[in-house]
Motif scaffolding. Structure first.
Motif, mmCIF file in Angstrom:
data_model
loop_
_atom_site.group_PDB
_atom_site.id
_atom_site.type_symbol
_atom_site.label_atom_id
_atom_site.label_comp_id
_atom_site.label_asym_id
_atom_site.label_seq_id
_atom_site.Cartn_x
_atom_site.Cartn_y
_atom_site.Cartn_z
ATOM 1 N N ALA A 1 -2.126 35.586 45.759
ATOM 2 C CA ALA A 1 -3.444 35.148 45.304
ATOM 3 C C ALA A 1 -4.108 34.259 46.342
ATOM 4 N N ASP A 2 -3.334 33.389 46.991
ATOM 5 C CA ASP A 2 -3.911 32.518 48.021
ATOM 6 C C ASP A 2 -4.462 33.324 49.189
ATOM 7 N N ASP A 3 -3.750 34.378 49.586
ATOM 8 C CA ASP A 3 -4.250 35.246 50.652
ATOM 9 C C ASP A 3 -5.602 35.835 50.264
ATOM 10 N N LEU A 4 -5.693 36.317 49.030
ATOM 11 C CA LEU A 4 -6.917 36.956 48.571
ATOM 12 C C LEU A 4 -8.069 35.965 48.482
ATOM 13 N N ASP B 1 -18.810 45.575 49.871
ATOM 14 C CA ASP B 1 -17.605 46.324 49.523
ATOM 15 C C ASP B 1 -16.345 45.478 49.653
ATOM 16 N N ALA B 2 -16.292 44.615 50.674
ATOM 17 C CA ALA B 2 -15.098 43.793 50.879
ATOM 18 C C ALA B 2 -14.895 42.833 49.707
ATOM 19 N N ILE B 3 -15.951 42.165 49.270
ATOM 20 C CA ILE B 3 -15.843 41.247 48.135
ATOM 21 C C ILE B 3 -15.461 42.007 46.871
ATOM 22 N N GLU B 4 -16.032 43.188 46.682
ATOM 23 C CA GLU B 4 -15.692 43.989 45.505
ATOM 24 C C GLU B 4 -14.199 44.301 45.464
ATOM 25 N N VAL B 5 -13.651 44.753 46.583
ATOM 26 C CA VAL B 5 -12.223 45.080 46.641
ATOM 27 C C VAL B 5 -11.369 43.836 46.410
ATOM 28 N N LEU B 6 -11.736 42.726 47.049
ATOM 29 C CA LEU B 6 -10.923 41.511 46.955
ATOM 30 C C LEU B 6 -10.920 40.935 45.537
ATOM 31 N N LEU B 7 -12.060 40.953 44.853
ATOM 32 C CA LEU B 7 -12.097 40.454 43.479
ATOM 33 C C LEU B 7 -11.246 41.327 42.555
ATOM 34 N N LYS B 8 -11.323 42.630 42.732
ATOM 35 C CA LYS B 8 -10.509 43.527 41.906
ATOM 36 C C LYS B 8 -9.026 43.320 42.182
ATOM 37 N N ARG B 9 -8.673 43.110 43.453
ATOM 38 C CA ARG B 9 -7.275 42.877 43.805
ATOM 39 C C ARG B 9 -6.779 41.539 43.242
ATOM 40 N N LEU B 10 -7.635 40.522 43.272
ATOM 41 C CA LEU B 10 -7.244 39.211 42.758
ATOM 42 C C LEU B 10 -6.997 39.276 41.252
ATOM 43 N N LEU B 11 -7.878 39.953 40.531
ATOM 44 C CA LEU B 11 -7.672 40.111 39.090
ATOM 45 C C LEU B 11 -6.383 40.875 38.819
ATOM 46 N N HIS B 12 -6.155 41.949 39.569
ATOM 47 C CA HIS B 12 -4.940 42.744 39.389
ATOM 48 C C HIS B 12 -3.694 41.925 39.698
ATOM 49 N N GLN B 13 -3.806 41.023 40.673
ATOM 50 C CA GLN B 13 -2.664 40.180 41.041
ATOM 51 C C GLN B 13 -2.196 39.358 39.840
ATOM 52 N N PHE B 14 -3.141 38.813 39.085
ATOM 53 C CA PHE B 14 -2.778 38.003 37.923
ATOM 54 C C PHE B 14 -2.361 38.875 36.743
ATOM 55 N N GLU B 15 -2.966 40.050 36.622
ATOM 56 C CA GLU B 15 -2.609 40.939 35.513
ATOM 57 C C GLU B 15 -1.194 41.488 35.655
ATOM 58 N N SER B 16 -0.830 41.865 36.879
ATOM 59 C CA SER B 16 0.455 42.537 37.089
ATOM 60 C C SER B 16 1.590 41.572 37.374
ATOM 61 N N GLN B 17 1.256 40.372 37.912
ATOM 62 C CA GLN B 17 2.263 39.378 38.261
ATOM 63 C C GLN B 17 3.433 40.012 39.010
ATOM 64 N N PRO B 18 3.179 40.590 40.209
ATOM 65 C CA PRO B 18 4.241 41.258 40.961
ATOM 66 C C PRO B 18 5.265 40.272 41.489
ATOM 67 N N ALA B 19 6.401 40.799 41.909
ATOM 68 C CA ALA B 19 7.450 39.954 42.476
ATOM 69 C C ALA B 19 6.934 39.260 43.728
ATOM 70 N N ALA B 20 7.453 38.060 43.972
ATOM 71 C CA ALA B 20 7.006 37.276 45.126
ATOM 72 C C ALA B 20 7.190 38.069 46.407
ATOM 73 N N GLY B 21 6.134 38.121 47.203
ATOM 74 C CA GLY B 21 6.199 38.806 48.485
ATOM 75 C C GLY B 21 5.977 40.298 48.398
ATOM 76 N N ALA B 22 5.886 40.858 47.183
ATOM 77 C CA ALA B 22 5.732 42.306 47.060
ATOM 78 C C ALA B 22 4.324 42.745 47.413
ATOM 79 N N ARG B 23 3.338 41.896 47.150
ATOM 80 C CA ARG B 23 1.954 42.244 47.446
ATOM 81 C C ARG B 23 1.254 41.026 48.025
ATOM 82 N N MET B 24 -0.026 41.238 48.333
ATOM 83 C CA MET B 24 -0.818 40.124 48.823
ATOM 84 C C MET B 24 -0.809 39.008 47.784
#
Length: 301
Positions: A165-168, A140-163
């Motif tokens: 990519a390096d953290d993930l 489950d942890a890997i599943e969540v982290l991969l989905k979050r990493l993909l979303h990180q690149f898709e949404s390109q949030p403001a710096a510091g707003a979310r986790m």
């Protein structure tokens, strides 16, 4: 022909379907890893590895039969259930065969980068992860982290707003190391781990509040579980205690401030911004995790 969703792909006539369509494909600016959301009507691979390790998470499948794989360690099958994961070696010849459709997230990382980052996380030479190449597994942890990493690149949030990519990526590597050390990626029972939604809420809370005093009860409330059971569930899900995970998050942010922040920032100010009690507390954790002092890291990084 391109499609942008699983639903559209399933509605496309068979004769129009291409073997492989990358819905989204992103490259790390530093060239260390790639992540893609892909649709496959057929999976075929019979040749040498491509020089990158691959972690693949199945999101959906319309296949009638499981995907057959052989990473040089014997044949095995990946079930068609969402959440099934395979970890493909960069060194062993691979054979993959199956008729889809398959909808998955694929994370590629250079083996030297994986080894360097894993060794940095452990503070010693990281072990080989060959045990994970011989079977399909769920986590489950890997599943969540991969989905979050993909979303990180898709949404390109403001710096510091979310986790970041390096953290993930570091979290993914920590989890792979935990599975490797346990010698078995077999899933725990549902009562012995946090659910994916609970993991996501907990990690988001940690990364949003690392500069504050974070208690076990705060994290348990974010996860939606009994505080008495939270630490055990977190450790069995993530492979480490909440306090150790929080300390790693704080050190990563301290490293960022030391490397990219203003040179006028004092160590006391950095320690306060990262949630440490004082400069000495940060210094002890920094030496334990990074192997050097904050001052030396600032000078030579």
């Amino acid at each position: 022909m391109g499609v942008d969703s699983w639903e559209m792909y399933c509605q496309t006539p068979n004769w129009q379907r291409e073997r492989m369509m990358a819905v989204n494909h992103f490259h790390d600016p530093g060239g260390q890893f790639e992540i893609a959301e892909v649709l496959l009507s057929e999976a075929i691979d019979d040749g040498d590895p491509g020089g990158m390790k691959l972690l693949s998470l199945l999101l959906n499948s319309g296949a009638k039969h499981p995907l057959e794989l052989d990473m040089g360690l014997g044949k095995y099958h990946r079930p068609n259930r969402p959440g099934s994961i395979v970890f493909v070696s960069d060194q062993l010849p691979s054979e993959i065969q199956g008729v889809g459709p398959f909808h998955s997230i694929a994370w590629y990382i250079r083996p030297d980068v994986l080894q360097q980052r894993a060794s940095r996380i452990l503070g010693r030479e990281a072990p080989a992860m060959d045990v994970l190449h011989s079977k399909s597994f769920r986590d489950d942890a890997i599943e969540v982290l991969l989905k979050r990493l993909l979303h990180q690149f898709e949404s390109q949030p403001a710096a510091g707003a979310r986790m970041t990519a390096d953290d993930l990526v570091d979290d993914l590597i920590r989890r792979l190391l935990a599975l490797t050390e346990n010698q078995a990626p077999a899933p725990l029972g549902p009562r012995d781990r946090l659910r994916p939604a609970s993991i996501q809420r907990t990690l988001e809370y940690l990364h949003a509040n690392f500069s504050q005093d974070v208690s076990r009860d705060d994290l348990a409330q974010a996860a939606g579980v009994d505080p008495c059971h939270f630490t055990r569930l977190f450790r069995q899900t993530m492979g480490q205690t909440p306090s150790r995970y929080l300390s790693q998050v704080r050190i990563e942010h301290a490293k960022h401030l030391l490397r990219y922040g203003s040179s006028e920032l004092t160590l006391n100010e950095i320690s306060a911004r990262c949630g440490f009690y004082n400069q000495s507390h940060m210094g002890r954790e920094f030496r334990r995790q990074v192997g050097t002092t904050p001052n030396l890291y600032r000078v030579y990084s």
